[in-house]
Design an enzyme around this catalytic site. Structure first.
Site, PDB file in Angstrom:
ATOM      1  N   GLY A  70     -59.415 -43.535 -19.415  1.00  0.00           N
ATOM      2  CA  GLY A  70     -59.426 -42.281 -20.162  1.00  0.00           C
ATOM      3  C   GLY A  70     -60.227 -42.312 -21.448  1.00  0.00           C
ATOM      4  N   LYS A  71     -60.783 -43.462 -21.825  1.00  0.00           N
ATOM      5  CA  LYS A  71     -61.540 -43.561 -23.069  1.00  0.00           C
ATOM      6  C   LYS A  71     -62.891 -42.842 -22.937  1.00  0.00           C
ATOM      7  CE  LYS A  71     -58.323 -45.706 -25.130  1.00  0.00           C
ATOM      8  NZ  LYS A  71     -58.232 -47.098 -25.508  1.00  0.00           N
ATOM      9  N   ASN A  72     -63.520 -42.582 -24.074  1.00  0.00           N
ATOM     10  CA  ASN A  72     -64.827 -41.899 -24.046  1.00  0.00           C
ATOM     11  C   ASN A  72     -65.825 -42.655 -23.183  1.00  0.00           C
ATOM     12  OD1 ASN A  72     -63.394 -40.578 -26.069  1.00  0.00           O
ATOM     13  ND2 ASN A  72     -65.229 -40.172 -27.275  1.00  0.00           N
TER      14      ASN A  72
END
Length: 368
Positions: free
Chosen positions: A184-186
């Site tokens: 879910g991180k950038n």
């Protein structure tokens, strides 16, 4: 339905590139570390403006090994904040050190430099500011204090890929910087992953050995190490995604600006603020509202998914009760934990979806 995050939409946008990269690794037989990981390390170091990057299996491992490489161990104290994901504190505990908390600033919810110096003791061996939600902590005064006391700074940049402070990239200002590639991180892997960036040759060498059983060459174990290596497939996928990261960041910032314009005069929520000398990359768009739980329920009822980052500060978590903190110890962190609500924000979000979220948020002004 408006999801909080849409990883399927992201995959669809890079499917041909990602599929080809995975097949390339499968054909190569280099399933752990290997050429793809080595190339990603060079590319990510260049992206951050550092000499070195050492790819690992998680952001938690990055924090763990960065602390070990800095010589931190049992009996030492490491200063950080209580308003963060628990991994920041867990990594400190892994090495037998004691987490020492300072409260956060009321607006950015990052480390308050004005409270930092009072927390320093002769046992303080590192400072770990957390770049929260995609915005860097106030690094100049933190670095000035750290330099004055000759204490290394290790940046927890797990939520701040590409964030900047006075033009300096996250991870490039301390002795090392730690990133997570949780999906879910950038910049997210298709699984777990992490990395440490550094300009220090000795730290780089130590972390490379520590991630691979302490080997300085095959079957020669110079130090006690760990199995923290990155998979080849993750390295290949992250190389593909890194090429898209700037465009995705621009989309995130545009969506955040759209939210900000629509919510500027809201009587329901307080919107996040980007500080003038910092580039916010909006990993999370966390608003604040005194009636957080009710607002989340209304949004959920309307098919809008939200998140809580974070509902219990670390100093009040049961797992860390041994640290001896009580309610009231860090009032800003505790107030944030009761009021933050993360709205949907990801590159593929549509303007109409932002508008729909805001429409439902503003309905709360007329409830009751």
């Amino acid at each position: 339905m408006i999801p909080f995050l849409d990883l399927q939409a992201q995959y669809a946008s890079i499917k041909e590139e990602a599929d080809a990269a995975v097949l390339r690794v499968l054909a190569s037989g280099q399933y752990v570390l290997g050429d793809e990981v080595a190339m990603f390390e060079r590319e990510f170091a260049a992206y951050c403006g550092t000499k070195h990057a050492i790819a690992l299996n998680s952001g938690t491992s990055a924090l763990h090994l960065a602390l070990l490489a800095a010589g931190i161990g049992p009996g030492d104290e490491v200063i950080t904040v209580p308003f963060t994901f628990v991994a920041t504190v867990s990594a400190i505990c892994y090495i037998g050190a004691r987490p020492i908390f300072v409260d956060v600033e009321p607006v950015t919810l990052t480390m308050d430099p004005g409270k930092l110096e009072a927390a320093i003791t002769p046992n303080t061996k590192a400072i770990v500011p957390v770049h929260l939600y995609g915005q860097m902590a106030d690094m100049d005064p933190i670095m000035e204090i750290a330099d004055r006391y000759s204490i290394p700074v290790i940046e927890d940049a797990c939520q701040a890929h590409g964030a900047e402070y006075d033009g300096m990239r996250a991870g490039s200002m301390g002795i090392s910087g730690c990133f997570s590639f949780y999906p879910g991180k950038n910049l997210g892997a298709c699984g777990e992953g992490g990395i440490v960036v550094t300009n220090d040759d000795a730290h780089m060498q130590a972390i490379r050995m520590l991630r691979d059983w302490g080997q300085d060459r095959r079957y020669h174990h110079a130090i006690k190490g760990f199995n923290y290596r990155m998979d080849g497939i993750q390295g290949a996928i992250l190389r593909i995604k890194l090429r898209h990261l700037d465009a995705w960041t621009t989309a995130r910032r545009n969506h955040a600006q759209h939210y900000g314009q629509l919510l500027a005069n809201s009587s329901v929520v307080q919107i996040p603020k980007q500080v003038a000398n910092r580039r916010h990359v909006y990993h999370i768009y966390a608003v604040r509202t005194p009636d957080r739980d009710s607002l989340q329920q209304v949004l959920q009822h309307e098919g809008i998914h939200t998140g809580l980052h974070y509902p219990i500060p670390v100093h009040l978590q049961k797992a860390h009760a041994d640290l001896g903190h009580k309610v009231g110890g860090f009032p800003r962190s505790e107030a944030a934990a009761k009021t933050v609500l993360s709205l949907p924000l990801y590159p593929e979000l549509k303007p109409w979806q932002v508008e729909r979220v805001v429409e439902v948020v503003e309905q709360m002004a007329y409830v009751g």
